[in-house]
Motif scaffolding. Sequence first.
Motif, PDB file in Angstrom:
ATOM      1  N   LEU A   1       4.068   5.014 -13.392  1.00  0.00           N
ATOM      2  CA  LEU A   1       5.626   3.285 -13.485  1.00  0.00           C
ATOM      3  C   LEU A   1       5.036   2.162 -12.500  1.00  0.00           C
ATOM      4  CD1 LEU A   1       8.422   5.552 -15.109  1.00  0.00           C
ATOM      5  CD2 LEU A   1       6.197   3.592 -15.763  1.00  0.00           C
ATOM      6  N   VAL A   2       4.972   3.442 -10.754  1.00  0.00           N
ATOM      7  CA  VAL A   2       5.070   3.136 -10.058  1.00  0.00           C
ATOM      8  C   VAL A   2       4.176   1.978  -9.245  1.00  0.00           C
ATOM      9  CG1 VAL A   2       4.882   2.828  -7.490  1.00  0.00           C
ATOM     10  CG2 VAL A   2       6.525   4.643  -8.642  1.00  0.00           C
ATOM     11  N   GLY A   3       2.703   2.396 -10.309  1.00  0.00           N
ATOM     12  CA  GLY A   3       1.816   1.605 -10.583  1.00  0.00           C
ATOM     13  C   GLY A   3       1.236   0.148 -11.429  1.00  0.00           C
ATOM     14  N   LEU A   4       2.404   0.179 -11.993  1.00  0.00           N
ATOM     15  CA  LEU A   4       2.485  -0.701 -13.132  1.00  0.00           C
ATOM     16  C   LEU A   4       3.558  -2.042 -12.622  1.00  0.00           C
ATOM     17  CD1 LEU A   4       3.172   0.631 -16.305  1.00  0.00           C
ATOM     18  CD2 LEU A   4       1.125  -0.979 -15.644  1.00  0.00           C
ATOM     19  N   ASN A   5       4.360  -1.460 -11.911  1.00  0.00           N
ATOM     20  CA  ASN A   5       6.131  -1.574 -10.868  1.00  0.00           C
ATOM     21  C   ASN A   5       4.923  -2.699  -9.451  1.00  0.00           C
ATOM     22  OD1 ASN A   5       8.088  -2.880  -8.696  1.00  0.00           O
ATOM     23  ND2 ASN A   5       8.643  -2.483 -10.151  1.00  0.00           N
TER      24      ASN A   5
ATOM     25  N   LEU B   1       0.409  -1.114   0.036  1.00  0.00           N
ATOM     26  CA  LEU B   1      -0.105   0.701   0.048  1.00  0.00           C
ATOM     27  C   LEU B   1       0.805   1.174  -0.215  1.00  0.00           C
ATOM     28  CD1 LEU B   1      -2.204   1.460   0.232  1.00  0.00           C
ATOM     29  CD2 LEU B   1      -2.695   0.692   2.565  1.00  0.00           C
ATOM     30  N   THR B   2       1.970   1.470   0.674  1.00  0.00           N
ATOM     31  CA  THR B   2       2.871   2.547   1.089  1.00  0.00           C
ATOM     32  C   THR B   2       3.632   3.629  -0.583  1.00  0.00           C
ATOM     33  OG1 THR B   2       3.286   1.513   3.119  1.00  0.00           O
ATOM     34  CG2 THR B   2       4.817   3.507   2.337  1.00  0.00           C
ATOM     35  N   PRO B   3       3.672   2.186  -1.125  1.00  0.00           N
ATOM     36  CA  PRO B   3       4.065   3.284  -2.221  1.00  0.00           C
ATOM     37  C   PRO B   3       3.037   4.078  -3.118  1.00  0.00           C
ATOM     38  CG  PRO B   3       5.036   0.948  -2.691  1.00  0.00           C
ATOM     39  CD  PRO B   3       4.091   1.227  -1.102  1.00  0.00           C
ATOM     40  N   ILE B   4       1.793   3.149  -2.903  1.00  0.00           N
ATOM     41  CA  ILE B   4       0.894   3.777  -3.902  1.00  0.00           C
ATOM     42  C   ILE B   4       0.095   4.768  -2.689  1.00  0.00           C
ATOM     43  CG2 ILE B   4      -1.355   2.799  -4.509  1.00  0.00           C
ATOM     44  CD1 ILE B   4       1.154   1.601  -5.943  1.00  0.00           C
ATOM     45  N   LEU B   5       0.448   5.111  -1.741  1.00  0.00           N
ATOM     46  CA  LEU B   5       0.094   5.846  -0.795  1.00  0.00           C
ATOM     47  C   LEU B   5       0.631   6.751  -1.595  1.00  0.00           C
ATOM     48  CD1 LEU B   5      -1.230   3.913   2.167  1.00  0.00           C
ATOM     49  CD2 LEU B   5      -2.399   5.340   0.573  1.00  0.00           C
ATOM     50  N   LEU B   6       2.464   6.923  -1.345  1.00  0.00           N
ATOM     51  CA  LEU B   6       3.083   8.240  -1.417  1.00  0.00           C
ATOM     52  C   LEU B   6       2.408   8.521  -2.713  1.00  0.00           C
ATOM     53  CD1 LEU B   6       5.574   6.452   0.219  1.00  0.00           C
ATOM     54  CD2 LEU B   6       4.403   8.625   0.566  1.00  0.00           C
ATOM     55  N   VAL B   7       2.420   8.310  -3.926  1.00  0.00           N
ATOM     56  CA  VAL B   7       2.355   8.626  -5.561  1.00  0.00           C
ATOM     57  C   VAL B   7       1.008   9.109  -5.605  1.00  0.00           C
ATOM     58  CG1 VAL B   7       4.434   7.013  -6.441  1.00  0.00           C
ATOM     59  CG2 VAL B   7       1.327   5.828  -6.524  1.00  0.00           C
TER      60      VAL B   7
END
Length: 128
Positions: free
Chosen positions: A111-115, A56-62
């Motif tokens: 890109l983060v979402g795809l990753n 969850l953290t990377p998605i929240l951040l972006v």
Amino acid sequence: MNKNVGSALSARRWMRSAGYAWAGLQRTYRQEANFRFEAWAAVTALGLTLWLDAPLTPILLVCALVLSLELVNSAVEAAIDLLSPGPHPLAAAAKDAAAGAVYVAAFFALLVGLNVLGPPLWALVSGR
């Protein structure tokens, strides 16, 4: 000053500031189609993240980055429109730079979402 009185003043000040922030969010949501699109894209990405049990953290951040920059972009545009109602090259440069910041953040958010979401989504679709 009594400690309790200072705390009450701080709490009131914070509530007033939070009210201004909420009003800014509402105004931007009502007036800016890009912000509405990005807000719903964030809700979708967060829902998909929870559904896929992905990090969850990377998605929240972006999501926070893109939405925050869109708010700043809207503020820059409003301030420039106030200061320079007519066309001016520096006004255009400032608006374009603010919009460019949102574009860069949105591109890297994709890109983060795809990753982050791509592998679990692919595993679900391919039956693995």
